[in-house]
Design an enzyme around this catalytic site. Structure first.
Site, PDB file in Angstrom:
ATOM      1  N   ARG A  31       3.790  -1.297 -14.124  1.00  0.00           N
ATOM      2  CA  ARG A  31       4.729  -2.416 -14.203  1.00  0.00           C
ATOM      3  C   ARG A  31       3.946  -3.724 -14.284  1.00  0.00           C
ATOM      4  O   ARG A  31       3.202  -4.077 -13.383  1.00  0.00           O
ATOM      5  CB  ARG A  31       5.676  -2.438 -12.996  1.00  0.00           C
ATOM      6  CG  ARG A  31       6.690  -3.578 -13.093  1.00  0.00           C
ATOM      7  CD  ARG A  31       7.919  -3.403 -12.227  1.00  0.00           C
ATOM      8  NE  ARG A  31       7.654  -3.469 -10.803  1.00  0.00           N
ATOM      9  CZ  ARG A  31       8.606  -3.570  -9.861  1.00  0.00           C
ATOM     10  NH1 ARG A  31       9.898  -3.627 -10.222  1.00  0.00           N
ATOM     11  NH2 ARG A  31       8.299  -3.604  -8.586  1.00  0.00           N
ATOM     12  N   PHE A  67      -2.629   4.552  -1.318  1.00  0.00           N
ATOM     13  CA  PHE A  67      -1.224   4.771  -1.672  1.00  0.00           C
ATOM     14  C   PHE A  67      -1.086   5.186  -3.136  1.00  0.00           C
ATOM     15  O   PHE A  67      -0.245   6.025  -3.485  1.00  0.00           O
ATOM     16  CB  PHE A  67      -0.407   3.509  -1.413  1.00  0.00           C
ATOM     17  CG  PHE A  67      -0.184   3.179   0.041  1.00  0.00           C
ATOM     18  CD1 PHE A  67      -0.687   3.983   1.049  1.00  0.00           C
ATOM     19  CD2 PHE A  67       0.532   2.049   0.405  1.00  0.00           C
ATOM     20  CE1 PHE A  67      -0.489   3.676   2.389  1.00  0.00           C
ATOM     21  CE2 PHE A  67       0.739   1.728   1.740  1.00  0.00           C
ATOM     22  CZ  PHE A  67       0.223   2.546   2.733  1.00  0.00           C
ATOM     23  N   ARG A 127      -9.984  10.781  -0.698  1.00  0.00           N
ATOM     24  CA  ARG A 127      -8.857  11.223  -1.523  1.00  0.00           C
ATOM     25  C   ARG A 127      -9.171  10.980  -2.991  1.00  0.00           C
ATOM     26  O   ARG A 127      -9.671   9.914  -3.369  1.00  0.00           O
ATOM     27  CB  ARG A 127      -7.589  10.481  -1.103  1.00  0.00           C
ATOM     28  CG  ARG A 127      -6.324  10.997  -1.769  1.00  0.00           C
ATOM     29  CD  ARG A 127      -5.147  10.845  -0.837  1.00  0.00           C
ATOM     30  NE  ARG A 127      -5.278  11.695   0.343  1.00  0.00           N
ATOM     31  CZ  ARG A 127      -4.620  11.497   1.477  1.00  0.00           C
ATOM     32  NH1 ARG A 127      -3.796  10.474   1.600  1.00  0.00           N
ATOM     33  NH2 ARG A 127      -4.791  12.312   2.494  1.00  0.00           N
ATOM     34  N   VAL A 171       7.412   4.139  -6.762  1.00  0.00           N
ATOM     35  CA  VAL A 171       6.852   2.832  -7.113  1.00  0.00           C
ATOM     36  C   VAL A 171       5.786   2.529  -6.084  1.00  0.00           C
ATOM     37  O   VAL A 171       6.051   2.564  -4.880  1.00  0.00           O
ATOM     38  CB  VAL A 171       7.919   1.723  -7.112  1.00  0.00           C
ATOM     39  CG1 VAL A 171       7.320   0.404  -7.590  1.00  0.00           C
ATOM     40  CG2 VAL A 171       9.111   2.111  -7.975  1.00  0.00           C
ATOM     41  N   GLU A 174      17.815  -6.100 -14.061  1.00  0.00           N
ATOM     42  CA  GLU A 174      17.881  -6.689 -12.720  1.00  0.00           C
ATOM     43  C   GLU A 174      18.208  -8.175 -12.740  1.00  0.00           C
ATOM     44  O   GLU A 174      18.172  -8.830 -11.696  1.00  0.00           O
ATOM     45  CB  GLU A 174      16.559  -6.460 -11.981  1.00  0.00           C
ATOM     46  CG  GLU A 174      15.353  -7.025 -12.702  1.00  0.00           C
ATOM     47  CD  GLU A 174      14.037  -6.679 -12.029  1.00  0.00           C
ATOM     48  OE1 GLU A 174      14.051  -6.111 -10.922  1.00  0.00           O
ATOM     49  OE2 GLU A 174      12.985  -6.987 -12.615  1.00  0.00           O
ATOM     50  N   PRO A 214      10.896   5.993  -1.479  1.00  0.00           N
ATOM     51  CA  PRO A 214       9.849   5.175  -0.867  1.00  0.00           C
ATOM     52  C   PRO A 214       8.567   5.909  -0.497  1.00  0.00           C
ATOM     53  O   PRO A 214       7.630   5.271  -0.017  1.00  0.00           O
ATOM     54  CB  PRO A 214      10.540   4.652   0.401  1.00  0.00           C
ATOM     55  CG  PRO A 214      11.479   5.748   0.782  1.00  0.00           C
ATOM     56  CD  PRO A 214      11.964   6.323  -0.525  1.00  0.00           C
ATOM     57  N   SER A 259       5.571  -5.553  -5.611  1.00  0.00           N
ATOM     58  CA  SER A 259       5.048  -4.944  -4.388  1.00  0.00           C
ATOM     59  C   SER A 259       3.612  -5.351  -4.077  1.00  0.00           C
ATOM     60  O   SER A 259       3.018  -4.810  -3.139  1.00  0.00           O
ATOM     61  CB  SER A 259       5.135  -3.408  -4.485  1.00  0.00           C
ATOM     62  OG  SER A 259       4.215  -2.911  -5.423  1.00  0.00           O
ATOM     63  N   ASP A 268      10.067  -5.773  -0.384  1.00  0.00           N
ATOM     64  CA  ASP A 268       9.223  -6.432  -1.369  1.00  0.00           C
ATOM     65  C   ASP A 268       9.867  -7.761  -1.731  1.00  0.00           C
ATOM     66  O   ASP A 268      10.780  -8.230  -1.048  1.00  0.00           O
ATOM     67  CB  ASP A 268       8.957  -5.545  -2.591  1.00  0.00           C
ATOM     68  CG  ASP A 268      10.209  -5.276  -3.436  1.00  0.00           C
ATOM     69  OD1 ASP A 268      11.268  -5.885  -3.166  1.00  0.00           O
ATOM     70  OD2 ASP A 268      10.122  -4.466  -4.365  1.00  0.00           O
ATOM     71  N   GLY A 328      18.315  -2.578 -10.624  1.00  0.00           N
ATOM     72  CA  GLY A 328      17.621  -3.054  -9.430  1.00  0.00           C
ATOM     73  C   GLY A 328      18.565  -3.908  -8.613  1.00  0.00           C
ATOM     74  O   GLY A 328      18.656  -5.118  -8.815  1.00  0.00           O
ATOM     75  N   PHE A 329      19.312  -3.284  -7.700  1.00  0.00           N
ATOM     76  CA  PHE A 329      20.368  -3.964  -6.958  1.00  0.00           C
ATOM     77  C   PHE A 329      19.855  -5.214  -6.240  1.00  0.00           C
ATOM     78  O   PHE A 329      20.545  -6.237  -6.178  1.00  0.00           O
ATOM     79  CB  PHE A 329      20.984  -2.993  -5.954  1.00  0.00           C
ATOM     80  CG  PHE A 329      21.707  -3.648  -4.813  1.00  0.00           C
ATOM     81  CD1 PHE A 329      21.149  -3.715  -3.551  1.00  0.00           C
ATOM     82  CD2 PHE A 329      22.963  -4.212  -5.007  1.00  0.00           C
ATOM     83  CE1 PHE A 329      21.818  -4.326  -2.499  1.00  0.00           C
ATOM     84  CE2 PHE A 329      23.640  -4.826  -3.960  1.00  0.00           C
ATOM     85  CZ  PHE A 329      23.057  -4.878  -2.705  1.00  0.00           C
ATOM     86  N   LEU A 330      18.631  -5.156  -5.721  1.00  0.00           N
ATOM     87  CA  LEU A 330      18.157  -6.250  -4.878  1.00  0.00           C
ATOM     88  C   LEU A 330      17.900  -7.521  -5.688  1.00  0.00           C
ATOM     89  O   LEU A 330      18.457  -8.581  -5.394  1.00  0.00           O
ATOM     90  CB  LEU A 330      16.908  -5.804  -4.119  1.00  0.00           C
ATOM     91  CG  LEU A 330      17.132  -4.628  -3.161  1.00  0.00           C
ATOM     92  CD1 LEU A 330      15.811  -4.110  -2.627  1.00  0.00           C
ATOM     93  CD2 LEU A 330      18.044  -5.045  -2.012  1.00  0.00           C
ATOM     94  N   ASP A 331      17.035  -7.421  -6.699  1.00  0.00           N
ATOM     95  CA  ASP A 331      16.795  -8.601  -7.529  1.00  0.00           C
ATOM     96  C   ASP A 331      18.077  -9.057  -8.212  1.00  0.00           C
ATOM     97  O   ASP A 331      18.325 -10.250  -8.373  1.00  0.00           O
ATOM     98  CB  ASP A 331      15.718  -8.313  -8.582  1.00  0.00           C
ATOM     99  CG  ASP A 331      14.366  -8.880  -8.190  1.00  0.00           C
ATOM    100  OD1 ASP A 331      14.307 -10.064  -7.805  1.00  0.00           O
ATOM    101  OD2 ASP A 331      13.369  -8.147  -8.254  1.00  0.00           O
TER     102      ASP A 331
END
Length: 686
Positions: A305, A126, A283, A118, A397, A506, A246, A596, A422-425
């Site tokens: 997303r 990135f 790049r 992601v 999530e 990550p 993000s 994030d 999505g454990f965090l949200d």
């Protein structure tokens, strides 16, 4: 205030309008007048529905709050609680058994198992790194991380002792994954060998490719009896280019930069010049990898997303002067950009089946998923695309989605290509949904709570029962510590073992290391074994993680507040002051973690919950925020762009942090975006 132009009643930022017309729509051969008229009609149709769905969220939350308030101090009876949730429409009837009908899905999603990145779309460097992470050097991944159980490299160039340990570790992996590989290098037979060329041997195992590079003149190859210079693993099969959690995109300028990068990476001409080691480097995207008649993709398959249904953006104003719902804007523009691939306008091409892959986050229940399905229908009609060209990934999530997951999948059953936990949200929504029920357990204890285990297991099992295997990804969440690769190698193999055919990592290096897990585990074999197993029930999923009967010491309360305050401030100060939506933020123990908005949602909601229920006082919260501001300042002392928190308590960053905690109870679903956007605009406005 930005310059605006009127387009079919929409007031569009002038620079964004020019980009849409000249770089996005015109190359597709579409009439501009018809496009804007169709866009305006789409907005007129969907905005009222969007607003009604958000109002329903608020109504349900108010009803749940009242239910808990009326039972304050009483244990929650599971049966009574479920009946209540069904009565108010929070829980809906399960659909009859069905199988998803998604077609024209690329193999990286449907029939291959491997890591997923992601990446913040606003960071071109990135973004290119992630897109190019389809292939990664296992030698480099081992040499530069703690995944290798050996002494650190000595300074002063290549350390042959560590290099020998790398070679031994890679040999061990090759022997396990592709027995007979060594014989193949001398002309012998190996069932996994699929192609050769001078200096290269290509193998395939569990659907993933491994390239052994032979060059006895290479500095590393010189030290190897077989002359092996490197081993490349097919790594990040897919990458999500993120316009959501993000990044910090609060206005037309930010949205234009995000869309321009998405167009560049799809079109294949995105480039970024930067300085590294005193040298300027440029790049670009990698080309495909050719092995005679066999051509393999050189890049990760890209999702984009979009944002969820909540936020609006001033990039376009509606006839009544209100801002456009950002999710509607994203759906139209990112799909139009994706259509360039289908139209053959791109240097390389993304997929090979003409599909456009969009991940849709933060949806609450099947009605909102159905709204997305209808919206994507309308976008396809606007752009002249065949039905179900636009595929959808549903982020599992939010609590109402988890509890009604089969119905959510059914609502998008002919375009779904992805579900992901999505454990965090999901933890943030768990706290907010039951905010009035009582004080929550400590943040670190959440992973051991019963709802988490049920949540993770139900996601896989429901996905399999709906026929996602072989048609879509069943995904798991992020490993947040990019410097702790050794620990990742121990823990993250649990994701493929659970039946998930992708999981978030990550960095490109982490993708190469995690790819080894998919050689160790036959994920589709695991899915076949799980197919007939029962799905865990709703009761554990709906068990509220309350800390009933717990009396924490003052030291424990202070430690929890400090942990939350440090993480909150460390993230918010970069978001507000520098517009950085995701970065490696040192935690309270100085371990760098990828942060994030999801991690911010947990910290702010947890502090708000403890404050609401008297576990802590406002004075204790302020004490933690003040002391942790000094710690965050010290952790960022080497950043020339950093603006200290201490001494700037009236500046937008610290004020945003205060609002996130002290106004946390009233934030919609506990989301941090409204306050972050408000204070970032203040900062940008000077």
């Amino acid at each position: 205030m930005s310059d605006r132009v009127e387009k079919s009643g929409l007031q569009v930022d002038a620079a964004l309008a020019a980009f849409i017309e000249n770089e996005v729509v015109s190359p597709l051969g579409q009439d501009l007048g018809q496009f804007w008229a169709g866009f305006a009609a789409l907005v007129e149709r969907f905005v009222p529905v969007n607003r009604a769905l958000l109002a329903k969220r608020d109504d349900l939350q108010a009803t749940i709050d009242a239910w808990h308030a009326a039972r304050a101090g009483q244990p929650i009876n599971g049966g009574e609680y479920q009946a209540f949730l069904r009565e108010i429409g929070y829980l809906v009837p399960e659909p009859a058994p069905f199988q998803v009908g998604t077609q024209s899905v690329d193999p990286e999603i449907a029939t291959m198992a491997g890591p997923q990145l992601v990446v913040p779309v606003l960071n071109a460097r990135f973004l290119l790194n992630a897109a190019n992470a389809r292939w990664g050097s296992l030698y480099d991944a081992y040499y530069g991380t703690d995944a290798l159980d050996a002494a650190p490299a000595r300074p002063g160039g290549y350390d042959e002792v560590r290099g020998a340990a790398v070679i031994a570790a890679v040999r061990k992996f090759l022997n396990s994954a592709i027995p007979g590989w060594e014989a193949a290098l001398s002309g012998g037979a190996c069932e996994h060998l699929v192609a050769t060329k001078p200096g290269g041997y290509l193998f395939r195992h569990n659907g993933l490719h491994i390239e052994v590079v032979v060059d006895p003149t290479h500095p590393v190859g010189k030290t190897d009896p077989l002359g092996i210079a490197d081993v490349l693993l097919e790594s990040a099969l897919t990458t999500i280019c993120d316009l959501e959690d993000s990044i910090a995109a609060v206005d037309a300028e930010d949205k234009l930069n995000a869309y321009r990068n998405w167009l560049g990476v799809i079109r294949g001409d995105l480039a970024e010049t930067f300085e590294k080691g005193g040298r300027q480097m440029t790049r670009t995207l990698n080309g495909d990898r050719v092995w005679g008649d066999l051509t393999l993709p050189g890049r990760s398959l890209l999702f984009v997303r979009n944002v969820g249904h909540l936020m609006t953006n001033p990039a376009i104003l509606l006839a009544d002067g209100s801002e456009i719902p950002e999710g509607i804007l994203d759906a139209v523009i990112t799909s139009a950009i994706g259509a360039h691939d289908r139209a053959g306008l791109c240097k390389y091409g993304n997929g090979r089946h003409g599909s456009i892959y969009i991940v849709k986050p933060k949806q609450h229940g099947p009605e909102e998923c159905a709204f997305t399905n209808d919206l994507f229908d309308a976008v396809e009609d606007l752009l002249g695309l065949p039905r179900h060209t636009v595929k959808v990934g549903v982020m599992d999530e939010e609590r109402r989605t988890s509890a009604n997951l089969a119905a959510c999948i059914h609502a998008v059953k002919d375009r779904i290509v992805f579900i992901n936990t999505g454990f965090l949200d999901r933890t943030g929504d768990e706290i907010h949904t039951s905010m009035k029920a009582g004080a929550m357990i400590r943040k670190a204890d959440m992973k051991a709570s019963s709802w988490i285990a049920a949540y993770e297991a139900r996601n896989v099992q429901i996905g399999l029962s709906c026929g996602l295997s072989g048609k879509a990804q069943i995904g798991k969440g992020m490993w947040a510590a990019p410097d702790l690769m050794g620990e990742m190698m121990v823990q993250k193999i649990g994701h493929p073992k659970s039946g998930a055919n992708t999981a978030w990592v990550p960095s490109p290096t982490a993708a190469t290391l995690h790819a080894m897990h998919y050689h160790a585990v036959d994920v589709f074999g695991v899915q076949r074994e799980l197919a007939d197993k029962p799905t865990p029930g709703l009761e554990p999923l709906l068990t509220v993680p309350l800390a009933q009967g717990t009396n924490w010491s003052e030291e424990e309360v202070r430690a929890e507040l400090d942990n939350n305050a440090q993480g909150l401030l460390g993230y918010v100060v970069r978001w507000i002051d520098q517009g950085v939506g995701c970065s490696k933020v040192p935690d309270i123990n100085d371990i760098g973690l990828m942060e994030d908005r999801a991690t911010l949602r947990i910290s702010s909601q947890h502090m708000a919950n403890w404050l609401l229920h008297g576990v802590c006082t406002q004075e204790q919260v302020m004490d933690s925020l003040s002391r942790m501001a000094a710690k965050v300042d010290a952790q960022n002392a080497g950043d020339p762009l950093y603006e200290p928190l201490v001494g700037n308590e009236d500046a937008p960053a610290f004020r945003a942090a205060l609002d996130l905690v002290f106004k946390g109870v009233e934030q919609p679903s506990g989301y941090t975006e409204p306050l972050l956007h408000q204070w970032r605009r203040v900062k940008k406005g000077g």
